[in-house]
Design a protein around this motif. Structure first.
Motif, PDB file in Angstrom:
ATOM      1  N   ARG A  84       0.833  -1.214   0.000  1.00  0.00           N
ATOM      2  CA  ARG A  84       0.000   0.000   0.000  1.00  0.00           C
ATOM      3  C   ARG A  84       0.862   1.257   0.000  1.00  0.00           C
ATOM      4  O   ARG A  84       0.549   2.236  -0.688  1.00  0.00           O
ATOM      5  CB  ARG A  84      -0.942  -0.009   1.208  1.00  0.00           C
ATOM      6  CG  ARG A  84      -2.108  -0.963   1.037  1.00  0.00           C
ATOM      7  CD  ARG A  84      -3.179  -0.728   2.092  1.00  0.00           C
ATOM      8  NE  ARG A  84      -2.745  -1.149   3.419  1.00  0.00           N
ATOM      9  CZ  ARG A  84      -2.874  -2.369   3.897  1.00  0.00           C
ATOM     10  NH1 ARG A  84      -3.440  -3.308   3.170  1.00  0.00           N
ATOM     11  NH2 ARG A  84      -2.457  -2.661   5.112  1.00  0.00           N
ATOM     12  N   ALA A  86       3.916   1.538  -1.258  1.00  0.00           N
ATOM     13  CA  ALA A  86       4.506   1.660  -2.597  1.00  0.00           C
ATOM     14  C   ALA A  86       3.477   2.175  -3.602  1.00  0.00           C
ATOM     15  O   ALA A  86       3.803   2.988  -4.470  1.00  0.00           O
ATOM     16  CB  ALA A  86       5.059   0.316  -3.046  1.00  0.00           C
ATOM     17  N   GLU A  87       2.222   1.722  -3.477  1.00  0.00           N
ATOM     18  CA  GLU A  87       1.175   2.206  -4.379  1.00  0.00           C
ATOM     19  C   GLU A  87       0.913   3.701  -4.167  1.00  0.00           C
ATOM     20  O   GLU A  87       0.714   4.443  -5.127  1.00  0.00           O
ATOM     21  CB  GLU A  87      -0.110   1.406  -4.173  1.00  0.00           C
ATOM     22  CG  GLU A  87      -0.019  -0.015  -4.709  1.00  0.00           C
ATOM     23  CD  GLU A  87      -1.219  -0.876  -4.343  1.00  0.00           C
ATOM     24  OE1 GLU A  87      -2.008  -0.468  -3.453  1.00  0.00           O
ATOM     25  OE2 GLU A  87      -1.365  -1.952  -4.943  1.00  0.00           O
ATOM     26  N   ARG A  89       3.086   5.928  -3.076  1.00  0.00           N
ATOM     27  CA  ARG A  89       4.226   6.650  -3.650  1.00  0.00           C
ATOM     28  C   ARG A  89       4.138   6.699  -5.171  1.00  0.00           C
ATOM     29  O   ARG A  89       4.499   7.699  -5.791  1.00  0.00           O
ATOM     30  CB  ARG A  89       5.532   5.995  -3.215  1.00  0.00           C
ATOM     31  CG  ARG A  89       5.861   6.227  -1.767  1.00  0.00           C
ATOM     32  CD  ARG A  89       7.157   5.578  -1.363  1.00  0.00           C
ATOM     33  NE  ARG A  89       7.461   5.860   0.038  1.00  0.00           N
ATOM     34  CZ  ARG A  89       8.314   5.179   0.763  1.00  0.00           C
ATOM     35  NH1 ARG A  89       8.983   4.173   0.230  1.00  0.00           N
ATOM     36  NH2 ARG A  89       8.531   5.495   2.013  1.00  0.00           N
ATOM     37  N   LEU A  90       3.661   5.613  -5.773  1.00  0.00           N
ATOM     38  CA  LEU A  90       3.488   5.581  -7.222  1.00  0.00           C
ATOM     39  C   LEU A  90       2.469   6.627  -7.669  1.00  0.00           C
ATOM     40  O   LEU A  90       2.701   7.347  -8.645  1.00  0.00           O
ATOM     41  CB  LEU A  90       3.049   4.187  -7.668  1.00  0.00           C
ATOM     42  CG  LEU A  90       2.742   4.023  -9.152  1.00  0.00           C
ATOM     43  CD1 LEU A  90       3.980   4.280 -10.004  1.00  0.00           C
ATOM     44  CD2 LEU A  90       2.176   2.650  -9.428  1.00  0.00           C
ATOM     45  N   GLU A  91       1.359   6.716  -6.949  1.00  0.00           N
ATOM     46  CA  GLU A  91       0.333   7.711  -7.305  1.00  0.00           C
ATOM     47  C   GLU A  91       0.870   9.133  -7.157  1.00  0.00           C
ATOM     48  O   GLU A  91       0.575   9.999  -7.980  1.00  0.00           O
ATOM     49  CB  GLU A  91      -0.922   7.516  -6.435  1.00  0.00           C
ATOM     50  CG  GLU A  91      -1.688   6.253  -6.753  1.00  0.00           C
ATOM     51  CD  GLU A  91      -2.146   6.185  -8.197  1.00  0.00           C
ATOM     52  OE1 GLU A  91      -2.616   7.215  -8.746  1.00  0.00           O
ATOM     53  OE2 GLU A  91      -2.023   5.104  -8.797  1.00  0.00           O
ATOM     54  N   GLN A  93       3.981  10.074  -7.551  1.00  0.00           N
ATOM     55  CA  GLN A  93       4.892  10.310  -8.672  1.00  0.00           C
ATOM     56  C   GLN A  93       4.122  10.543  -9.978  1.00  0.00           C
ATOM     57  O   GLN A  93       4.521  11.359 -10.800  1.00  0.00           O
ATOM     58  CB  GLN A  93       5.859   9.141  -8.833  1.00  0.00           C
ATOM     59  CG  GLN A  93       6.919   9.092  -7.752  1.00  0.00           C
ATOM     60  CD  GLN A  93       7.798  10.331  -7.743  1.00  0.00           C
ATOM     61  OE1 GLN A  93       8.194  10.834  -8.784  1.00  0.00           O
ATOM     62  NE2 GLN A  93       8.076  10.839  -6.560  1.00  0.00           N
ATOM     63  N   LYS A  94       3.016   9.793 -10.142  1.00  0.00           N
ATOM     64  CA  LYS A  94       2.184  10.013 -11.339  1.00  0.00           C
ATOM     65  C   LYS A  94       1.618  11.426 -11.351  1.00  0.00           C
ATOM     66  O   LYS A  94       1.567  12.074 -12.408  1.00  0.00           O
ATOM     67  CB  LYS A  94       1.044   8.997 -11.379  1.00  0.00           C
ATOM     68  CG  LYS A  94       1.465   7.620 -11.807  1.00  0.00           C
ATOM     69  CD  LYS A  94       0.253   6.692 -11.857  1.00  0.00           C
ATOM     70  CE  LYS A  94       0.635   5.294 -12.294  1.00  0.00           C
ATOM     71  NZ  LYS A  94      -0.530   4.387 -12.315  1.00  0.00           N
ATOM     72  N   GLN A  96       3.006  14.049  -9.964  1.00  0.00           N
ATOM     73  CA  GLN A  96       4.133  14.950 -10.261  1.00  0.00           C
ATOM     74  C   GLN A  96       4.439  14.961 -11.761  1.00  0.00           C
ATOM     75  O   GLN A  96       4.673  16.015 -12.346  1.00  0.00           O
ATOM     76  CB  GLN A  96       5.363  14.515  -9.458  1.00  0.00           C
ATOM     77  CG  GLN A  96       6.560  15.403  -9.612  1.00  0.00           C
ATOM     78  CD  GLN A  96       6.355  16.767  -8.975  1.00  0.00           C
ATOM     79  OE1 GLN A  96       5.523  16.940  -8.098  1.00  0.00           O
ATOM     80  NE2 GLN A  96       7.106  17.744  -9.434  1.00  0.00           N
TER      81      GLN A  96
END
Length: 128
Positions: A84, A86-87, A89-91, A93-94, A96
């Motif tokens: 969760r 990592a997900e 952090r991915l969102e 970055q998306k 950004q």
């Protein structure tokens, strides 16, 4: 007194020697010590790919198992939390990347142009 101590030592040596003689004789006859019973193992090393707390044990001692059979299950809570995180952090970055792809705001463009003009003026002054 010395005679009593000497007698005790002689008797002890004779008894000890007789005991060793008896044990040696039994070993030569093949009548060694025979013990009967069960050996129980309570600690077993299971090979998990990750570390964690054992939550479920699907087999008991003495059960037959097949290759690839699920034997135990570990607690996956800490790994679910990591997924969760990592997900999330991915969102972030998306978001950004989307901000960078949409372009700069007009205020940021004006500020950058002012900084370029100031740098050009500084370069002209340095040349003169």
């Amino acid at each position: 007194m010395k005679k009593a101590i000497a007698a005790i030592i002689v008797l002890a040596a004779a008894a000890g020697g007789g005991g060793w003689y008896w044990l040696g004789k039994r070993a030569a006859q093949g009548d060694g010590l025979t013990l009967y019973g069960n050996v129980e193992i309570r600690q077993v090393n299971l090979a998990f790919n990750v570390e964690g707390r054992l939550m479920e044990l699907k087999v008991e001692e003495g059960d037959r198992v097949a290759a690839g059979q699920l034997l135990a299950r570990i607690d996956g809570g800490q790994y679910e939390d990591a997924v969760r995180l990592a997900e999330a952090r991915l969102e972030a970055q998306k978001a950004q990347v989307a901000k960078l792809e949409s372009g700069s705001r007009p205020e940021e463009i004006d500020q950058a142009q002012a900084e370029v003009a100031q740098a050009e003026a500084t370069a002209v002054n340095a040349r003169s």
